[in-house]
Design an enzyme around this catalytic site. Sequence first.
Site, PDB file in Angstrom:
ATOM      1  N   SER A 138      41.790  46.438  32.768  1.00 16.91           N
ATOM      2  CA  SER A 138      41.416  45.994  34.103  1.00 16.91           C
ATOM      3  C   SER A 138      41.463  47.224  35.005  1.00 16.91           C
ATOM      4  CB  SER A 138      42.411  44.933  34.575  1.00 16.91           C
ATOM      5  OG  SER A 138      42.148  44.574  35.920  1.00 16.91           O
ATOM      6  N   LYS A 164      37.032  45.514  32.471  1.00 18.95           N
ATOM      7  CA  LYS A 164      36.983  44.590  33.616  1.00 18.95           C
ATOM      8  C   LYS A 164      37.104  45.436  34.867  1.00 18.95           C
ATOM      9  CE  LYS A 164      40.577  41.607  35.513  1.00 18.95           C
ATOM     10  NZ  LYS A 164      41.531  40.531  35.157  1.00 18.95           N
ATOM     11  N   LYS A 166      37.358  45.347  39.146  1.00 20.00           N
ATOM     12  CA  LYS A 166      37.646  44.494  40.284  1.00 20.00           C
ATOM     13  C   LYS A 166      36.508  44.614  41.282  1.00 20.00           C
ATOM     14  CE  LYS A 166      41.852  43.048  39.235  1.00 20.00           C
ATOM     15  NZ  LYS A 166      42.244  41.636  39.200  1.00 20.00           N
ATOM     16  N   ASP A 191      36.171  40.893  38.192  1.00 14.53           N
ATOM     17  CA  ASP A 191      37.206  39.980  38.701  1.00 14.53           C
ATOM     18  C   ASP A 191      37.245  40.083  40.225  1.00 14.53           C
ATOM     19  OD1 ASP A 191      39.424  38.416  39.229  1.00 14.53           O
ATOM     20  OD2 ASP A 191      40.835  39.597  38.029  1.00 14.53           O
ATOM     21  N   GLU A 216      35.317  36.537  37.050  1.00 16.82           N
ATOM     22  CA  GLU A 216      36.624  35.894  37.113  1.00 16.82           C
ATOM     23  C   GLU A 216      36.960  35.502  38.554  1.00 16.82           C
ATOM     24  OE1 GLU A 216      39.564  38.357  35.198  1.00 16.82           O
ATOM     25  OE2 GLU A 216      41.243  37.164  35.919  1.00 16.82           O
ATOM     26  N   ASP A 241      41.182  32.047  36.776  1.00 16.00           N
ATOM     27  CA  ASP A 241      42.503  32.668  36.683  1.00 16.00           C
ATOM     28  C   ASP A 241      43.424  31.919  37.653  1.00 16.00           C
ATOM     29  OD1 ASP A 241      44.758  34.306  36.985  1.00 16.00           O
ATOM     30  OD2 ASP A 241      43.671  36.161  37.294  1.00 16.00           O
ATOM     31  N   LYS A 265      47.682  33.324  31.843  1.00 15.32           N
ATOM     32  CA  LYS A 265      48.797  34.209  32.170  1.00 15.32           C
ATOM     33  C   LYS A 265      50.075  33.404  32.012  1.00 15.32           C
ATOM     34  CE  LYS A 265      46.379  37.260  35.385  1.00 15.32           C
ATOM     35  NZ  LYS A 265      46.058  37.537  36.807  1.00 15.32           N
ATOM     36  N   GLY A 293      46.915  39.911  32.634  1.00 12.12           N
ATOM     37  CA  GLY A 293      48.083  40.757  32.868  1.00 12.12           C
ATOM     38  C   GLY A 293      48.470  40.754  34.335  1.00 12.12           C
TER      39      GLY A 293
END
Length: 371
Positions: A138, A164, A166, A191, A216, A241, A265, A293
């Site tokens: 990420s 991934k 952000k 995400d 996400e 998520d 998670k 994570g």
Amino acid sequence: MGITIEKLVLRHIRMPLVHFFETSFGRTYSRDIILVEAAMDGVSGWGEVTAGENPFYNEEWTGSAWPLLIDYVAPRVLNFTFTSAEEVYGRTSHIRGHNMTRAGVECAIWDLFARLHSQPLWKEIGGGARAQIPCGVSIGIQDSVPILLDKIRVELEAGYQRIKMKIKPGWDVDVIREVRREFPSILLMADANSAYTLDDVNELRRLDEFNLMMIEQPLAHDDIIDHATLQRLLQTPICLDECIRSAHQGQQAIDMGACRIINIKLGRIGGFGEARRLHDVCARHGVPVWCGGMLESGIGRAHNIALSTLPNFTLPGDVSASRRYWKQDIIVPPVEVSATGTIAINDYDGFGYEVDHRFLDMVTVRTETLT
Ligand code: OSB
Ligand code: MG
């Protein structure tokens, strides 16, 4: 065999990140983490509270977890005899929310059961579907696109199987276009950490041209209904998520068509017991899952590795090497990732790594022992 929890030791540790981590809700430079040690007969199980430093990902933060553990969770667990770690979740389910705090204790007790049964945690939870778990990374929001491209290149060269990135309004379509131009065929996802609303649907539909594995949590942290509306308008699969906090909510989201993938998670879901139930709900509906994570220390990271051996964790997760986060981790050896982007499972008892007690003492800022 019953296990009576004789002692809980709480440790608040502080460790700087190797590199700041930026999401749509803010930047993190250093982590404050609460570790939970649950002991019986001189054997200890370990857990990690995965809450952030601020109540920005969800309502929890390190500061809320500490008194909640002392005033509400510990009294329900101390001197109580569990015949299975499966019972811990229910012991604290009278507490509304605070799943990450509750999970810190729940996971420690799963680890304790594994050690008392002289077996690895992955076996204790019924995992073991794979000997290597596939890893992604990420990557946070960066100060510039060239910096992001460099970071992606470094991770791909290290072997990671998916990237991934952000995103947030102003750091999305144009940035992803640059990434795709540079890396046309990598497994890529984005995400948003709840940075958009349904008013942004036209912007979000522009993401369909980039062949993303998934987007996400684009919409509100506590929303499922709008995600169902959005999924009907997008080709890109939505992965949820933040808004999936129980197996039941996972079931509802799938029934509504609000997502095609779920990020599990341990903390957000309240520990291994509920994570397994959510995993099973998804498996029954053909919805693949992956392990998310929360910038964990080695202990939380090792728990994530064990979780990722359940059969339906078929997509690369956000579980990556210790060195991406820490100059030195609190476990030995640190978590390492192979040149093909995998973490190997081991056969040691419990979570599978040694706690480095000397280093742990150096990073501990407060301790509380409860009996
Ligand atoms: O949304 O998955 C998230 C980190 C902190 C809070 C939320 C998230 C994340 C990550 C980092 O994406 C995952 C990791 O590398 O631990
Ligand atoms: Mg996320």
